[in-house]
Design a protein around this motif. Structure first.
Motif, PDB file in Angstrom:
ATOM      1  N   GLN A 441       1.007  -1.304   0.051  1.00 19.99           N
ATOM      2  CA  GLN A 441       0.041   0.042   0.075  1.00 19.99           C
ATOM      3  C   GLN A 441       0.835   1.402   0.068  1.00 19.99           C
ATOM      4  O   GLN A 441       0.757   2.435  -0.848  1.00 19.99           O
ATOM      5  CB  GLN A 441      -0.739  -0.053   1.142  1.00 19.99           C
ATOM      6  N   HIS A 442       1.922   1.313   1.086  1.00 14.59           N
ATOM      7  CA  HIS A 442       2.579   2.428   1.081  1.00 14.59           C
ATOM      8  C   HIS A 442       3.492   2.732   0.052  1.00 14.59           C
ATOM      9  O   HIS A 442       3.997   3.802  -0.315  1.00 14.59           O
ATOM     10  CB  HIS A 442       3.528   2.576   2.234  1.00 14.59           C
ATOM     11  N   ARG A 443       4.011   1.592  -0.916  1.00 12.56           N
ATOM     12  CA  ARG A 443       5.010   1.610  -1.839  1.00 12.56           C
ATOM     13  C   ARG A 443       4.228   2.128  -3.026  1.00 12.56           C
ATOM     14  O   ARG A 443       4.663   2.907  -3.800  1.00 12.56           O
ATOM     15  CB  ARG A 443       5.487   0.144  -2.026  1.00 12.56           C
ATOM     16  N   ALA A 444       3.068   1.787  -3.241  1.00 15.67           N
ATOM     17  CA  ALA A 444       2.212   2.441  -4.256  1.00 15.67           C
ATOM     18  C   ALA A 444       1.698   3.727  -4.139  1.00 15.67           C
ATOM     19  O   ALA A 444       1.756   4.694  -5.276  1.00 15.67           O
ATOM     20  CB  ALA A 444       0.780   1.474  -4.636  1.00 15.67           C
ATOM     21  N   GLN A 445       1.652   4.124  -2.971  1.00 20.64           N
ATOM     22  CA  GLN A 445       1.054   5.504  -2.555  1.00 20.64           C
ATOM     23  C   GLN A 445       2.504   6.363  -2.873  1.00 20.64           C
ATOM     24  O   GLN A 445       2.300   7.480  -3.236  1.00 20.64           O
ATOM     25  CB  GLN A 445       0.676   5.697  -1.323  1.00 20.64           C
ATOM     26  N   ALA A 446       3.459   5.905  -2.460  1.00 16.82           N
ATOM     27  CA  ALA A 446       4.747   6.573  -2.679  1.00 16.82           C
ATOM     28  C   ALA A 446       4.953   6.948  -4.283  1.00 16.82           C
ATOM     29  O   ALA A 446       5.233   8.015  -4.488  1.00 16.82           O
ATOM     30  CB  ALA A 446       6.018   5.974  -2.231  1.00 16.82           C
ATOM     31  N   GLU A 447       4.682   6.091  -5.033  1.00 11.89           N
ATOM     32  CA  GLU A 447       4.616   6.090  -6.442  1.00 11.89           C
ATOM     33  C   GLU A 447       3.980   7.274  -6.999  1.00 11.89           C
ATOM     34  O   GLU A 447       4.182   8.205  -7.725  1.00 11.89           O
ATOM     35  CB  GLU A 447       4.920   4.795  -7.368  1.00 11.89           C
ATOM     36  N   SER A 448       2.667   7.007  -6.283  1.00 13.07           N
ATOM     37  CA  SER A 448       1.531   8.295  -6.755  1.00 13.07           C
ATOM     38  C   SER A 448       2.157   9.567  -6.383  1.00 13.07           C
ATOM     39  O   SER A 448       2.162  10.510  -7.264  1.00 13.07           O
ATOM     40  CB  SER A 448       0.220   7.679  -6.042  1.00 13.07           C
ATOM     41  N   TYR A 449       2.490   9.876  -5.247  1.00 18.99           N
ATOM     42  CA  TYR A 449       3.305  11.150  -4.817  1.00 18.99           C
ATOM     43  C   TYR A 449       4.279  11.447  -5.756  1.00 18.99           C
ATOM     44  O   TYR A 449       4.487  12.634  -5.939  1.00 18.99           O
ATOM     45  CB  TYR A 449       3.628  11.109  -3.302  1.00 18.99           C
ATOM     46  N   PHE A 450       5.073  10.517  -5.919  1.00 16.61           N
ATOM     47  CA  PHE A 450       6.533  10.958  -6.741  1.00 16.61           C
ATOM     48  C   PHE A 450       5.896  11.488  -8.188  1.00 16.61           C
ATOM     49  O   PHE A 450       6.376  12.408  -8.488  1.00 16.61           O
ATOM     50  CB  PHE A 450       7.130   9.586  -6.995  1.00 16.61           C
ATOM     51  N   LEU A 451       4.988  10.640  -8.701  1.00 16.63           N
ATOM     52  CA  LEU A 451       4.510  11.252 -10.247  1.00 16.63           C
ATOM     53  C   LEU A 451       3.900  12.726  -9.949  1.00 16.63           C
ATOM     54  O   LEU A 451       3.544  13.266 -11.003  1.00 16.63           O
ATOM     55  CB  LEU A 451       3.654  10.182 -10.511  1.00 16.63           C
ATOM     56  N   LEU A 452       3.452  12.980  -8.788  1.00 18.39           N
ATOM     57  CA  LEU A 452       2.664  14.285  -8.711  1.00 18.39           C
ATOM     58  C   LEU A 452       3.771  15.321  -8.360  1.00 18.39           C
ATOM     59  O   LEU A 452       3.413  16.595  -8.082  1.00 18.39           O
ATOM     60  CB  LEU A 452       1.805  14.260  -7.480  1.00 18.39           C
ATOM     61  N   GLY A 453       5.010  15.017  -8.281  1.00 21.73           N
ATOM     62  CA  GLY A 453       6.194  15.923  -7.727  1.00 21.73           C
ATOM     63  C   GLY A 453       6.283  16.163  -6.484  1.00 21.73           C
ATOM     64  O   GLY A 453       6.922  17.043  -5.932  1.00 21.73           O
ATOM     65  N   GLN A 454       5.864  15.221  -5.538  1.00 25.07           N
ATOM     66  CA  GLN A 454       5.794  15.277  -4.290  1.00 25.07           C
ATOM     67  C   GLN A 454       6.713  14.434  -3.600  1.00 25.07           C
ATOM     68  O   GLN A 454       6.573  13.239  -2.950  1.00 25.07           O
ATOM     69  CB  GLN A 454       4.659  15.081  -3.439  1.00 25.07           C
ATOM     70  N   LEU A 455       8.312  14.688  -3.570  1.00 24.54           N
ATOM     71  CA  LEU A 455       9.135  13.676  -3.473  1.00 24.54           C
ATOM     72  C   LEU A 455       9.177  13.704  -1.921  1.00 24.54           C
ATOM     73  O   LEU A 455       9.381  12.462  -1.359  1.00 24.54           O
ATOM     74  CB  LEU A 455      10.608  14.455  -3.644  1.00 24.54           C
ATOM     75  N   GLY A 456       8.916  14.564  -0.941  1.00 30.96           N
ATOM     76  CA  GLY A 456       9.040  14.505   0.602  1.00 30.96           C
ATOM     77  C   GLY A 456       7.903  13.369   0.898  1.00 30.96           C
ATOM     78  O   GLY A 456       8.463  12.557   1.654  1.00 30.96           O
ATOM     79  N   PRO A 457       6.770  13.459   0.614  1.00 26.05           N
ATOM     80  CA  PRO A 457       5.583  12.549   1.012  1.00 26.05           C
ATOM     81  C   PRO A 457       5.907  11.199   0.427  1.00 26.05           C
ATOM     82  O   PRO A 457       5.529  10.182   0.954  1.00 26.05           O
ATOM     83  CB  PRO A 457       4.373  13.486   0.385  1.00 26.05           C
ATOM     84  N   ALA A 458       6.558  11.198  -0.750  1.00 27.19           N
ATOM     85  CA  ALA A 458       6.929   9.881  -1.487  1.00 27.19           C
ATOM     86  C   ALA A 458       7.709   9.306  -0.594  1.00 27.19           C
ATOM     87  O   ALA A 458       7.717   7.926  -0.182  1.00 27.19           O
ATOM     88  CB  ALA A 458       7.435  10.092  -2.759  1.00 27.19           C
ATOM     89  N   VAL A 459       9.060  10.002  -0.003  1.00 27.75           N
ATOM     90  CA  VAL A 459      10.013   9.414   0.848  1.00 27.75           C
ATOM     91  C   VAL A 459       9.459   8.662   2.086  1.00 27.75           C
ATOM     92  O   VAL A 459       9.499   7.693   2.684  1.00 27.75           O
ATOM     93  CB  VAL A 459      11.140  10.239   1.196  1.00 27.75           C
ATOM     94  N   GLU A 460       8.418   9.640   2.587  1.00 26.10           N
ATOM     95  CA  GLU A 460       7.711   9.131   3.897  1.00 26.10           C
ATOM     96  C   GLU A 460       6.942   7.711   3.861  1.00 26.10           C
ATOM     97  O   GLU A 460       6.801   7.012   4.736  1.00 26.10           O
ATOM     98  CB  GLU A 460       6.802  10.319   4.286  1.00 26.10           C
ATOM     99  N   GLN A 461       6.202   8.018   2.689  1.00 27.23           N
ATOM    100  CA  GLN A 461       5.328   6.448   2.338  1.00 27.23           C
ATOM    101  C   GLN A 461       6.385   5.382   2.338  1.00 27.23           C
ATOM    102  O   GLN A 461       5.899   4.177   2.786  1.00 27.23           O
ATOM    103  CB  GLN A 461       4.592   6.640   1.164  1.00 27.23           C
ATOM    104  N   LEU A 462       7.387   5.460   1.732  1.00 27.43           N
ATOM    105  CA  LEU A 462       8.560   4.248   1.557  1.00 27.43           C
ATOM    106  C   LEU A 462       9.003   4.037   3.039  1.00 27.43           C
ATOM    107  O   LEU A 462       9.301   2.692   3.327  1.00 27.43           O
ATOM    108  CB  LEU A 462       9.526   4.572   0.639  1.00 27.43           C
ATOM    109  N   GLN A 463       9.339   5.077   3.768  1.00 26.92           N
ATOM    110  CA  GLN A 463       9.749   4.676   5.175  1.00 26.92           C
ATOM    111  C   GLN A 463       8.558   4.102   5.975  1.00 26.92           C
ATOM    112  O   GLN A 463       8.844   3.213   6.860  1.00 26.92           O
ATOM    113  CB  GLN A 463       9.837   6.025   6.031  1.00 26.92           C
ATOM    114  N   PHE A 464       7.225   4.481   5.744  1.00 26.53           N
ATOM    115  CA  PHE A 464       6.214   3.600   6.344  1.00 26.53           C
ATOM    116  C   PHE A 464       6.222   2.179   5.693  1.00 26.53           C
ATOM    117  O   PHE A 464       6.067   1.339   6.535  1.00 26.53           O
ATOM    118  CB  PHE A 464       4.785   4.292   5.958  1.00 26.53           C
ATOM    119  N   ALA A 465       6.445   2.121   4.674  1.00 25.98           N
ATOM    120  CA  ALA A 465       6.732   0.640   4.073  1.00 25.98           C
ATOM    121  C   ALA A 465       7.585  -0.249   4.549  1.00 25.98           C
ATOM    122  O   ALA A 465       7.363  -1.458   4.961  1.00 25.98           O
ATOM    123  CB  ALA A 465       6.767   0.821   2.364  1.00 25.98           C
TER     124      ALA A 465
END
Length: 501
Positions: A441-465
């Motif tokens: 879940q968190h890995r997929a959400q990270a990719e969604s944020y990354f494609l929106l240009g939201q690098l910080g939240p993407a990193v946070e999601q991977l940390q949750f993963a």
């Protein structure tokens, strides 16, 4: 749901599109200050009057940042897959016929009744709903988009900035903000310029007449090659000129940023006369999109009443368009039984469109017939495999029916074809969440944020993963590797900001 952020740009009014544009254009200073490999020449010293060149890569990077800010924070951004599908299909057809058919373009819609369209760095082109509703044929709309595409293919925005030789980074940012702001709101743009004390910039807000004529010429060639009516561009701009005479000092925004002259209109008409007449079939989706927008721009009840009157009096440009509008308005008003009746009447016309199929599926689902809705989606995706609206609708319907494994199989197959689609990753994250697979879940959400240009939240999601406690060794290793990649990008961004400061 993507995270939001707030901020302001000193010296500029707090108006959404201007705030976003200003914040995004601060990236120009960073990029120019640090990304020397992306520039044809090094950034001149402050005070140097030498030309500043923007490479295509840097233009795209700037445009992408602005576009991401708009779709994340601008309330008037139209986040409707059916409408997005339409403008990108139309735009893609025009790009394929342009002087740069391999160019990367993204078309989007802003909910605004004013007549306007604007081209940004890197092939990002916006068009107001007012333009879609004012155009009387798809050829007229194609003329507007072809004109904007030509501004991009001929690098007019970058050439205009270079022509002015604005070597001060602060002044260059102010100019860029003003130029793009004028495409959206002339009054706000004037305020932005005044507050920035950029006196001489106001005269440069509109594209130069040379650039306008060039965009007319290339745009005309593009729309003819794409198979549209040669009269479309001249008809639309001629109507704009008449509107300017009526409005006098309150002319439409498009005329302020794209000044029309008798000579330009005459040139368009002359070109059209020199092209052999060709009958151009009307576009069903053009009428469907306009009907959909009319429902969204007002109350569902008023829209239903208007479309009912059109059908009763047989006064419509397209019966299918009016029936679609009535069915959609009734569905929005939650009158599912009446909506289903109108959908049946629409289908009886034997017309085919992904928008009609999507509405038919939504209406079935709203009436509790989930199996029927899924069957409609499956059949429609066979006929219209490129429709993003149908893909999202089908995935949502599978989730609603708790068919999670089927949803994952479908989303995986779609991501093989559309790996840059942030919405597919978002739907994948929802599916994994429903299955209790937290790492995925968190890995997929990270990719969604990354494609929106939201690098910080993407990193946070991977940390949750990483902290999820589930997933096998292979999945954990993939998360670790992706996290290292994103952290490396974070360091590079931090370095850029430091150098640019």
């Amino acid at each position: 749901m993507a995270p939001s952020s707030s901020g302001s740009c000193r010296g500029f009014p707090e108006v959404p599109l201007i705030r976003i544009t200003c914040a995004a254009f601060l990236a120009i200073a960073v990029a120019l200050g640090s990304s020397r490999s992306l520039l044809a020449d090094e950034l001149p010293d402050l005070g140097d009057a030498a030309r500043v060149d923007l490479s295509p890569q840097l233009e795209h990077k700037i445009g992408e940042r602005i576009f991401n800010d708009i779709r994340l924070h601008e309330a008037s951004y139209v986040d409707d897959p059916d409408i997005s599908d339409y403008v990108n299909l139309l735009g893609g057809r025009l790009v394929a016929a342009s002087s740069n058919p391999a160019g990367s373009f993204q078309f989007f819609v802003i909910r605004d009744n004013t007549i306007n369209a604007f081209a940004m760095f890197g092939g990002f082109i916006g068009v107001n709903t007012g333009t879609l509703l004012t155009a009387q044929s798809e050829s007229e709309l194609a003329g507007v988009l072809a004109h904007e595409i030509s501004h991009v293919t001929q690098s007019h925005l970058a050439r205009q900035m270079a022509r002015e030789k604005q070597s001060s980074i602060a002044t260059m940012i102010a100019m860029a903000v003003g130029v793009l702001a004028a495409r959206s709101n002339s009054q706000v743009a004037s305020a932005a310029i005044a507050s920035a004390q950029a006196g001489s910039i106001q005269a440069q807000l509109a594209y130069s007449r040379d650039f306008e004529r060039e965009a007319d010429r290339f745009g005309f060639q593009t729309m003819i090659k794409a198979g549209y009516d040669a009269r479309g561009m001249g008809d639309f701009f001629g109507r704009m000129q008449q509107a300017g005479r009526v409005y006098e000092n309150n002319a439409p925004v498009y005329m302020r940023s794209h000044p029309l002259t008798v000579e330009r209109i005459s040139d368009m008409e002359s070109r059209a006369q020199n092209v052999p007449y060709r009958q151009v079939a009307g576009s069903l989706d053009f009428h469907l999109v306009r009907a959909r927008l009319r429902v969204q721009m007002g109350s569902s009840g008023e829209a239903a009443g208007e479309f009912s009157r059109q059908l009763r009096e047989k006064k419509f440009a397209s019966e299918a368009g009016s029936r679609y509008g009535l069915a959609y308005a009734l569905l929005k008003a939650k009158d599912v039984v009446a909506a289903q009746k109108e959908v049946d009447a629409l289908l009886a016309l034997k017309v085919s469109s992904p928008m009609i199929a999507g509405l038919a599926a939504e209406t079935r689902a709203a009436g509790g017939d989930r199996a029927g809705a899924l069957n409609i989606y499956r059949s429609a995706l066979q006929r219209f495999p490129q429709s993003r609206a149908l893909a999202y609708g089908y995935a949502d319907a599978l989730l609603a029916g708790r068919q999670y494994d089927e949803a994952l199989r479908f989303l995986d197959s779609e991501l093989q074809l559309y790996s840059s689609d942030y919405k597919l990753y978002g739907l994948q994250a929802k599916t994994f969440a429903a299955l209790g697979k937290r790492l995925q879940q968190h890995r997929a959400q990270a990719e969604s944020y990354f494609l929106l240009g939201q690098l910080g939240p993407a990193v946070e999601q991977l940390q949750f993963a990483q902290q999820s406690g589930d997933g096998n060794f292979f999945e954990q290793s993939q998360v670790d590797a992706r996290l290292r990649e994103m952290r490396k990008l974070q360091l590079e961004e931090a370095k850029e900001k430091k150098n640019g400061g």
